[in-house]
Design a protein around this motif. Sequence first.
Motif, PDB file in Angstrom:
ATOM      1  N   LEU A  51       0.691  -1.292  -0.196  1.00  0.00           N
ATOM      2  CA  LEU A  51       0.076   0.441  -0.201  1.00  0.00           C
ATOM      3  C   LEU A  51       0.609   1.121   0.197  1.00  0.00           C
ATOM      4  O   LEU A  51       2.217   1.321   0.149  1.00  0.00           O
ATOM      5  N   LEU A  52       0.212   2.528  -0.068  1.00  0.00           N
ATOM      6  CA  LEU A  52       1.633   3.848  -0.682  1.00  0.00           C
ATOM      7  C   LEU A  52       1.199   3.973   0.726  1.00  0.00           C
ATOM      8  O   LEU A  52       2.514   4.491   0.559  1.00  0.00           O
ATOM      9  N   SER A  53       1.014   4.344   1.586  1.00  0.00           N
ATOM     10  CA  SER A  53       1.889   4.656   3.142  1.00  0.00           C
ATOM     11  C   SER A  53       0.615   4.077   4.408  1.00  0.00           C
ATOM     12  O   SER A  53      -0.495   3.330   3.941  1.00  0.00           O
ATOM     13  N   ARG A  54       0.724   4.819   5.489  1.00  0.00           N
ATOM     14  CA  ARG A  54      -0.045   3.955   6.940  1.00  0.00           C
ATOM     15  C   ARG A  54      -1.081   4.524   6.561  1.00  0.00           C
ATOM     16  O   ARG A  54      -2.217   4.346   6.786  1.00  0.00           O
ATOM     17  N   THR A  55      -1.227   5.665   6.093  1.00  0.00           N
ATOM     18  CA  THR A  55      -3.171   6.161   6.261  1.00  0.00           C
ATOM     19  C   THR A  55      -3.601   4.891   4.976  1.00  0.00           C
ATOM     20  O   THR A  55      -4.894   4.832   5.679  1.00  0.00           O
ATOM     21  N   TRP A  56      -2.952   4.690   3.786  1.00  0.00           N
ATOM     22  CA  TRP A  56      -3.659   3.771   2.793  1.00  0.00           C
ATOM     23  C   TRP A  56      -3.931   2.455   3.287  1.00  0.00           C
ATOM     24  O   TRP A  56      -5.066   1.814   3.072  1.00  0.00           O
ATOM     25  N   ARG A  57      -3.244   2.186   4.632  1.00  0.00           N
ATOM     26  CA  ARG A  57      -3.148   0.721   4.641  1.00  0.00           C
ATOM     27  C   ARG A  57      -4.547   0.345   5.795  1.00  0.00           C
ATOM     28  O   ARG A  57      -5.133   0.436   6.183  1.00  0.00           O
ATOM     29  N   ARG A  58      -4.144   2.264   6.897  1.00  0.00           N
ATOM     30  CA  ARG A  58      -5.607   2.002   7.260  1.00  0.00           C
ATOM     31  C   ARG A  58      -6.692   2.382   6.978  1.00  0.00           C
ATOM     32  O   ARG A  58      -8.191   1.314   7.075  1.00  0.00           O
ATOM     33  N   ALA A  59      -6.896   3.133   5.403  1.00  0.00           N
ATOM     34  CA  ALA A  59      -8.017   3.248   4.757  1.00  0.00           C
ATOM     35  C   ALA A  59      -8.628   1.228   4.046  1.00  0.00           C
ATOM     36  O   ALA A  59      -9.737   0.897   4.473  1.00  0.00           O
ATOM     37  N   ALA A  60      -7.164   0.464   3.890  1.00  0.00           N
ATOM     38  CA  ALA A  60      -8.062  -0.507   3.634  1.00  0.00           C
ATOM     39  C   ALA A  60      -8.410  -1.777   4.510  1.00  0.00           C
ATOM     40  O   ALA A  60      -9.424  -2.074   4.233  1.00  0.00           O
ATOM     41  N   LEU A 115     -12.605   3.578  -3.384  1.00  0.00           N
ATOM     42  CA  LEU A 115     -11.001   3.983  -2.920  1.00  0.00           C
ATOM     43  C   LEU A 115      -9.768   3.250  -3.794  1.00  0.00           C
ATOM     44  O   LEU A 115      -8.869   3.907  -3.913  1.00  0.00           O
ATOM     45  N   GLY A 116     -10.376   1.910  -4.255  1.00  0.00           N
ATOM     46  CA  GLY A 116      -9.581   1.534  -5.601  1.00  0.00           C
ATOM     47  C   GLY A 116      -9.333   2.672  -6.397  1.00  0.00           C
ATOM     48  O   GLY A 116      -7.716   2.440  -6.883  1.00  0.00           O
ATOM     49  N   THR A 117      -9.889   3.715  -6.958  1.00  0.00           N
ATOM     50  CA  THR A 117      -9.643   4.054  -7.575  1.00  0.00           C
ATOM     51  C   THR A 117      -8.722   4.696  -7.538  1.00  0.00           C
ATOM     52  O   THR A 117      -8.151   5.823  -8.240  1.00  0.00           O
ATOM     53  N   ALA A 118      -9.145   5.739  -6.807  1.00  0.00           N
ATOM     54  CA  ALA A 118      -8.604   7.223  -5.729  1.00  0.00           C
ATOM     55  C   ALA A 118      -7.134   6.419  -5.975  1.00  0.00           C
ATOM     56  O   ALA A 118      -5.964   6.968  -6.236  1.00  0.00           O
ATOM     57  N   ALA A 119      -6.565   5.208  -5.447  1.00  0.00           N
ATOM     58  CA  ALA A 119      -5.436   4.589  -5.164  1.00  0.00           C
ATOM     59  C   ALA A 119      -4.851   4.775  -6.045  1.00  0.00           C
ATOM     60  O   ALA A 119      -3.857   5.407  -5.897  1.00  0.00           O
ATOM     61  N   ILE A 120      -5.253   4.154  -7.356  1.00  0.00           N
ATOM     62  CA  ILE A 120      -4.553   4.028  -8.562  1.00  0.00           C
ATOM     63  C   ILE A 120      -4.416   5.752  -9.403  1.00  0.00           C
ATOM     64  O   ILE A 120      -3.010   5.218  -9.579  1.00  0.00           O
ATOM     65  N   VAL A 121      -5.110   6.056  -8.860  1.00  0.00           N
ATOM     66  CA  VAL A 121      -4.519   7.480  -9.447  1.00  0.00           C
ATOM     67  C   VAL A 121      -3.855   8.365  -8.792  1.00  0.00           C
ATOM     68  O   VAL A 121      -2.812   9.487  -9.197  1.00  0.00           O
ATOM     69  N   VAL A 122      -3.511   7.937  -7.639  1.00  0.00           N
ATOM     70  CA  VAL A 122      -2.717   8.928  -6.445  1.00  0.00           C
ATOM     71  C   VAL A 122      -1.371   7.964  -6.799  1.00  0.00           C
ATOM     72  O   VAL A 122       0.165   8.730  -7.475  1.00  0.00           O
ATOM     73  N   ARG A 123      -1.401   6.980  -7.078  1.00  0.00           N
ATOM     74  CA  ARG A 123       0.041   5.680  -7.577  1.00  0.00           C
ATOM     75  C   ARG A 123       0.243   6.386  -9.116  1.00  0.00           C
ATOM     76  O   ARG A 123       1.880   6.729  -9.092  1.00  0.00           O
ATOM     77  N   LEU A 124      -0.584   6.277  -9.926  1.00  0.00           N
ATOM     78  CA  LEU A 124      -0.084   6.761 -11.181  1.00  0.00           C
ATOM     79  C   LEU A 124       0.662   8.620 -11.227  1.00  0.00           C
ATOM     80  O   LEU A 124       1.046   8.607 -12.274  1.00  0.00           O
ATOM     81  N   ARG A 125       0.499   9.276 -10.338  1.00  0.00           N
ATOM     82  CA  ARG A 125       0.869  10.246 -10.192  1.00  0.00           C
ATOM     83  C   ARG A 125       2.229  10.666 -10.075  1.00  0.00           C
ATOM     84  O   ARG A 125       3.223  11.181 -10.577  1.00  0.00           O
ATOM     85  N   ARG A 126       2.088   9.784  -8.826  1.00  0.00           N
ATOM     86  CA  ARG A 126       3.353   9.843  -8.206  1.00  0.00           C
ATOM     87  C   ARG A 126       4.372   8.873  -9.050  1.00  0.00           C
ATOM     88  O   ARG A 126       5.795   9.112  -8.943  1.00  0.00           O
TER      89      ARG A 126
END
Length: 671
Positions: free
Chosen positions: A129-138, A195-206
């Motif tokens: 997962l991207l970060s601790r925040t995303w881990r809590r969201a998952a 949530l999954g879509t948002a994570a893809i967008v964030v990861r793709l931008r980074r």
Amino acid sequence: MAAAPNAYEDAPPAAREAALGVVALVVAVLVTYGWHLGFHLANAHNGLIAASWTAVGLYVVRMRSRHREGWLFVATGVVHAVMFFGRQYGLHEGPLPAASWLGWVGVWPLPLAIAAFGWMLMAFPDGRLLSRTWRRAAWGMAAVAGVMAAASAVWPVEYDRTGLVAPHPFDVPGAAAAAGVWEYAQFGYLLFQALGTAAIVVRLRRAGGDEARRMRWLVFAVVMDILILAAGLAVFGSPVPGLLALPLVPVAAAFGILKHRLYDIDPVINKTIVVGAMLLLVTAGYVALVVGVGGLVPVEERWRSLFATAVVAVAFEPLRRRAQRLADRLVYGPRATPYEALSRLSAQLTAAPEELLDGIAATVASALGAREVVVWVGDEACMVARAGWPHPVSRADPAPLSGLRQGPHHGPRWHVRPIVDQDAARGAIAVRKPPGEPLTAAEERLLADLVAQTGLVILQQEQARQLQAAARRIVSAEDAARRRLERDLHDGVQLRLVTLGLELGALAEQARSSGDGLLASRAKDARAHLLEATADLRELARGLHPMVLAQDGLEAALASVADRSAIPVRLRVSVGSRLPREIEATAYYLVSESITNAARHSAASVVTVDVTAGGDGLRIAVTDDGRGGARPAAGSGLQGLADRVAALGARLELDSPAGGGTRLRTVLPCG
């Protein structure tokens, strides 16, 4: 204390293969027996997802046993296999034995399956997962999915839309209240996907490099599935087409995880945009023409169809070219047109010589949409890489023209074009295109034009280097001639004049002793004139080439010039070790001539001289506070200084406003 070993990782390969085989066998049995029980369109997507997700996950895990994303794929596939079999069993007319329980198993894990899909999207491509925040969201998503699955297991909140023959196995009070809450709780499915879509967008931008290429595979498959889903809802009023296309996602994800270097997604996206745009335009144009012409002109339907077909056939190729240009711009970024490319190349001709070939490489890359461009310079037997894009060329061994394709630019993606002038090789341009994208006929013509222009640039640079080398040789030869003449004057004529002066002095002394006063006076006057001529000759010799410059270096020579100056000179020299002979001579004459001009023409009260050796060469600045207004003219001393400086590859800068003094600056290259 050592950590306890992971039993699975320590298992021999045969045991691991057996474990994966058991999972594959269980899923295959569940899916195969489920299909055997009948075909139900509303449940078909679960069988396809189970087979595709499990197969891809097992393949990834088999290739990379610790890959977390592969295990997420396996878990998603196993859950769907259980759901598919349970629903198929519960949908069978009959009903079959234990249909109530097996059908129940096919319904309540749905929130867990959707949450697993969302987690898979959030963790793609490496399972992290991207970060601790995303881990809590998952984990929050997993907790909500668990609560929803428990509610679905206790009450028949999902049974109305499944069509199971057998009833829910439990009769727990509160079913009506649970159904009311479920009307709102089922929006959690959308939350999981969001949530999954948002994570893809964030990861793709980074993302960048390999990770970006991996992400594009998954994004392409998800977008295509969404488009198919939307088309199914619009045309058929059913999401089934989109659900049936879901197996595209794990297949594309597998390419992204394991084969992203072998198969580039960009050409696939490019062709998809072109085909999709053409289908949309052709369909919309055909319908508009048939309906529009039918509404305006009362003709038979077959004539309207024939007219629409003819218009579409005529407009197809121009529309395809425009769609291709749009797809190229969207996928590969903006590319220069042939006119723009040649204009940019012309603009590059004004750049510094060391930057010119780099600008040409960037222009070729922009015009052809290339991933990499290398410009080689040399003859057919020996070529040297001189410029590159997007990165400057690293130190590479020279290579013959015939060896460029077999050596540094081996492979079908490289296109090597020699630069030829008057049947002689001057260099080469090597272009690497994206995978699956060959050079088109238009790009071949444009590359040929750019290669021809680059040949002119290389020839011009070679001629400029030859002219500069010839000028340096002329300057060196002139300095050598000055040194010989100065030595001849010093060791020959000047020595003879000094000897003659001594003899005249002895003659005057002898005449005085003998009482011949007239002869003594004439001898004394002749000796004085001879000494003046000797001093003038010494100054002439010093002007030709000062002996102190050759013996003691630039700093001592400039100090001598400052001491002899008719006006005060503030001198600062910092050169360290000795410089090349032509550099010292040019610096000396530049400073000497500038001080002489200031004393004769500027009415200056002081001259400031600053000579410093640096990384870019010998910096020279001569400034006076005189009347200014100096202008270089043909045959003048300033023009001669400018020519001498230019012979060393430098430029003389003159700043002399009227009434503001004069400033001369230059940087002599010492390399």
